[in-house]
Design a protein around this motif. Structure first.
Motif, PDB file in Angstrom:
ATOM      1  N   UNK A   1       0.824  -1.213   0.000  1.00 33.34           N
ATOM      2  CA  UNK A   1       0.000   0.000   0.000  1.00 33.34           C
ATOM      3  C   UNK A   1       0.860   1.266   0.000  1.00 33.34           C
ATOM      4  N   UNK A   2       2.018   1.224   0.638  1.00 31.37           N
ATOM      5  CA  UNK A   2       2.874   2.411   0.678  1.00 31.37           C
ATOM      6  C   UNK A   2       3.345   2.796  -0.719  1.00 31.37           C
ATOM      7  N   UNK A   3       3.662   1.820  -1.546  1.00 26.69           N
ATOM      8  CA  UNK A   3       4.031   2.129  -2.937  1.00 26.69           C
ATOM      9  C   UNK A   3       2.855   2.824  -3.626  1.00 26.69           C
ATOM     10  N   UNK A   4       1.669   2.341  -3.337  1.00 30.48           N
ATOM     11  CA  UNK A   4       0.463   2.924  -3.933  1.00 30.48           C
ATOM     12  C   UNK A   4       0.263   4.358  -3.428  1.00 30.48           C
ATOM     13  N   UNK A   5       0.443   4.555  -2.136  1.00 28.65           N
ATOM     14  CA  UNK A   5       0.274   5.882  -1.556  1.00 28.65           C
ATOM     15  C   UNK A   5       1.258   6.874  -2.166  1.00 28.65           C
ATOM     16  N   UNK A   6       2.500   6.482  -2.306  1.00 26.54           N
ATOM     17  CA  UNK A   6       3.506   7.379  -2.866  1.00 26.54           C
ATOM     18  C   UNK A   6       3.218   7.687  -4.333  1.00 26.54           C
ATOM     19  N   UNK A   7       2.624   6.728  -5.038  1.00 24.35           N
ATOM     20  CA  UNK A   7       2.289   6.964  -6.438  1.00 24.35           C
ATOM     21  C   UNK A   7       1.083   7.894  -6.587  1.00 24.35           C
ATOM     22  N   UNK A   8       0.424   8.206  -5.479  1.00 25.89           N
ATOM     23  CA  UNK A   8      -0.705   9.144  -5.505  1.00 25.89           C
ATOM     24  C   UNK A   8      -0.244  10.588  -5.341  1.00 25.89           C
ATOM     25  N   UNK A   9       1.042  10.802  -5.087  1.00 25.58           N
ATOM     26  CA  UNK A   9       1.561  12.166  -4.980  1.00 25.58           C
ATOM     27  C   UNK A   9       1.416  12.903  -6.306  1.00 25.58           C
ATOM     28  N   UNK A  10       1.213  14.195  -6.225  1.00 28.24           N
ATOM     29  CA  UNK A  10       1.030  14.987  -7.451  1.00 28.24           C
ATOM     30  C   UNK A  10       2.351  15.286  -8.151  1.00 28.24           C
ATOM     31  N   UNK A  11       3.437  15.234  -7.402  1.00 25.41           N
ATOM     32  CA  UNK A  11       4.767  15.502  -7.954  1.00 25.41           C
ATOM     33  C   UNK A  11       5.437  14.173  -8.289  1.00 25.41           C
ATOM     34  N   UNK A  12       5.573  13.862  -9.579  1.00 18.16           N
ATOM     35  CA  UNK A  12       6.101  12.554  -9.985  1.00 18.16           C
ATOM     36  C   UNK A  12       7.566  12.367  -9.604  1.00 18.16           C
ATOM     37  N   UNK A  13       8.352  13.437  -9.594  1.00 19.04           N
ATOM     38  CA  UNK A  13       9.756  13.321  -9.211  1.00 19.04           C
ATOM     39  C   UNK A  13       9.891  12.996  -7.722  1.00 19.04           C
ATOM     40  N   UNK A  14       9.064  13.660  -6.927  1.00 17.45           N
ATOM     41  CA  UNK A  14       9.065  13.385  -5.491  1.00 17.45           C
ATOM     42  C   UNK A  14       8.575  11.959  -5.234  1.00 17.45           C
ATOM     43  N   UNK A  15       7.569  11.526  -5.984  1.00 16.31           N
ATOM     44  CA  UNK A  15       7.036  10.167  -5.841  1.00 16.31           C
ATOM     45  C   UNK A  15       8.119   9.135  -6.118  1.00 16.31           C
ATOM     46  N   UNK A  16       8.868   9.334  -7.186  1.00 13.99           N
ATOM     47  CA  UNK A  16       9.935   8.385  -7.530  1.00 13.99           C
ATOM     48  C   UNK A  16      11.026   8.372  -6.458  1.00 13.99           C
ATOM     49  N   UNK A  17      11.456   9.562  -6.039  1.00 12.97           N
ATOM     50  CA  UNK A  17      12.523   9.653  -5.039  1.00 12.97           C
ATOM     51  C   UNK A  17      12.133   8.961  -3.734  1.00 12.97           C
ATOM     52  N   UNK A  18      10.935   9.237  -3.248  1.00 13.15           N
ATOM     53  CA  UNK A  18      10.508   8.665  -1.974  1.00 13.15           C
ATOM     54  C   UNK A  18      10.247   7.168  -2.094  1.00 13.15           C
ATOM     55  N   UNK A  19       9.787   6.731  -3.258  1.00 11.08           N
ATOM     56  CA  UNK A  19       9.559   5.297  -3.473  1.00 11.08           C
ATOM     57  C   UNK A  19      10.873   4.537  -3.422  1.00 11.08           C
ATOM     58  N   UNK A  20      11.916   5.076  -4.038  1.00  8.85           N
ATOM     59  CA  UNK A  20      13.225   4.415  -4.038  1.00  8.85           C
ATOM     60  C   UNK A  20      13.805   4.346  -2.625  1.00  8.85           C
ATOM     61  N   UNK A  21      13.626   5.410  -1.846  1.00  6.08           N
ATOM     62  CA  UNK A  21      14.108   5.417  -0.457  1.00  6.08           C
ATOM     63  C   UNK A  21      13.382   4.348   0.357  1.00  6.08           C
ATOM     64  N   UNK A  22      12.073   4.315   0.200  1.00  4.23           N
ATOM     65  CA  UNK A  22      11.258   3.318   0.913  1.00  4.23           C
ATOM     66  C   UNK A  22      11.649   1.904   0.502  1.00  4.23           C
ATOM     67  N   UNK A  23      11.811   1.691  -0.791  1.00  2.00           N
ATOM     68  CA  UNK A  23      12.149   0.367  -1.300  1.00  2.00           C
ATOM     69  C   UNK A  23      13.500  -0.100  -0.763  1.00  2.00           C
ATOM     70  N   UNK A  24      14.453   0.798  -0.681  1.00  2.00           N
ATOM     71  CA  UNK A  24      15.776   0.460  -0.147  1.00  2.00           C
ATOM     72  C   UNK A  24      15.694   0.066   1.313  1.00  2.00           C
ATOM     73  N   UNK A  25      14.903   0.809   2.073  1.00  2.00           N
ATOM     74  CA  UNK A  25      14.768   0.497   3.499  1.00  2.00           C
ATOM     75  C   UNK A  25      14.116  -0.870   3.687  1.00  2.00           C
ATOM     76  N   UNK A  26      13.113  -1.146   2.879  1.00  2.00           N
ATOM     77  CA  UNK A  26      12.438  -2.442   2.971  1.00  2.00           C
ATOM     78  C   UNK A  26      13.428  -3.567   2.692  1.00  2.00           C
ATOM     79  N   UNK A  27      14.252  -3.399   1.677  1.00  2.00           N
ATOM     80  CA  UNK A  27      15.252  -4.416   1.322  1.00  2.00           C
ATOM     81  C   UNK A  27      16.240  -4.639   2.458  1.00  2.00           C
TER      82      UNK A  27
END
Length: 346
Positions: free
Chosen positions: A269-295
């Motif tokens: 769901x967090x990936x989904x939430x971040x993809x709902x951001x209006x700023x696509x660059x911010x969405x990508x940046x925060x998604x990568x940070x989250x994904x790294x932490x999960x890994x």
């Protein structure tokens, strides 16, 4: 008379709704069996004055605790430490209980000893008053059982617990080393999951007990608030991930399967939430940070993303993006952004 059930009421600046909530809990037939424990979490409006009047009118049923603001999670933790009832259920100060199911629950629990109770619940619109019934099984199957006592090991692949569907045996909560996060929102997901670590017996009921009222723009589940508070949601989910990682060595296979499925739904769901951001660059940046932490914190949940829970299509796309070093993210974002916003708008 000893109390069968403690209803913990989380109250913060709830002067417009708290009376309606409390009135739904004051059912004469069962008042002597129930403790209504109202935790005033540092309200600055008229909430304290209202709840003190109920305490004066119903001193054998209503208890009031006034404390400094610590967030919804601090109210849950405080209720666990103070509850006198054999069982415990949390209710927010803008929600209500359904009288028939509520009375039935209390009367049944007089002669039952189980670790947890699951019951259906309503969501309702505060404007239209229209109600929708929800279940406690995966995929929201509306199959309900009347007073069926089951073992966790027989139902671990079927159940979908939420704060609104759960009543816990208080000792299960109190004896656990786990407490939910404070000073943040969305910690009810932790409350709905942590304590299943020690649950073996479950009572399944057929009558709705909780009514979750939606439509207030100030609610934490409102999409605008979700996006503003997304770091809180991420923190809560990552703490669930850490919980699983620290406990999995001592879990049975049934518990591992259950927690994988539940936590996978929240991590996705967090990936989904971040993809709902209006700023696509911010969405990508925060998604990568989250994904790294999960890994870094749970390779099991990272590599198995989407295998155990919901949103499998999105999970497959995330796995493809990982392999391409996130090239193509903006294409996926443009394809899914509006659809995701519609899905998670409350």
């Amino acid at each position: 008379m000893s109390k069968i059930l403690t209803i913990g009421v989380a109250a913060y600046n709830a002067e417009s709704t708290i009376s309606n909530t409390i009135e739904s809990l004051l059912v004469p037939e069962i008042m002597d069996k129930v403790e209504i424990l109202i935790i005033n979490d540092g309200s600055t409006d008229g909430t304290r004055k209202i709840i003190e009047k109920y305490k004066e009118r119903y001193p054998k049923t209503v208890r009031v605790i006034n404390k400094s603001n610590g967030g919804h999670g601090s109210v849950i933790n405080k209720t666990i430490s103070l509850a006198k009832g054999k069982y415990m259920k949390m209710v927010d100060a803008d929600d209500t209980l359904e009288e028939i199911g509520y009375v039935d629950l209390v009367n049944i629990l007089q002669s039952e000893t189980v670790d947890a109770v699951l019951s259906p619940y309503f969501t309702a619109n505060i404007i239209s008053k229209e109600k929708s019934l929800h279940g406690y099984l995966l995929n929201d199957e509306k199959i309900f059982y009347d007073k069926r006592k089951v073992k966790f090991n027989d139902y671990y692949k079927k159940i979908k617990p939420t704060l609104h569907s759960i009543t816990y045996r208080t000792a299960i909560l109190r004896d656990s080393k786990w407490r939910v996060d404070e000073k943040c929102f969305y910690e009810d997901t932790q409350y709905s999951l942590y304590y299943w670590l020690d649950i073996n017996s479950i009572l399944l009921l057929s009558k709705p007990i909780y009514c979750y009222w939606l439509g207030n723009e100030n609610q934490s589940v409102n999409i605008k608030n979700r996006l503003v508070r997304r770091q809180q949601a991420i923190s809560v989910v990552l703490n669930l991930v850490n919980f699983f990682d620290s406990e999995k060595a001592n879990m049975s296979m049934q518990k591992i399967t259950f927690f994988k499925s539940e936590i996978d739904g929240y991590t996705t769901f967090i990936y989904k939430l971040l993809m709902a951001l209006s700023d696509e660059k911010k969405a990508k940046k925060e998604t990568k940070i989250y994904d790294t932490y999960l890994k870094q914190n749970s390779i099991v949940l990272y590599s198995g993303l989407g295998n155990y829970g919901t949103s499998k299509k999105l999970a497959r796309l995330i796995k493809i993006l990982r392999k391409t070093s996130w090239h193509g993210y903006y294409i996926v974002y443009k394809l899914l952004n509006k659809k995701i916003i519609k899905q998670i708008t409350v």
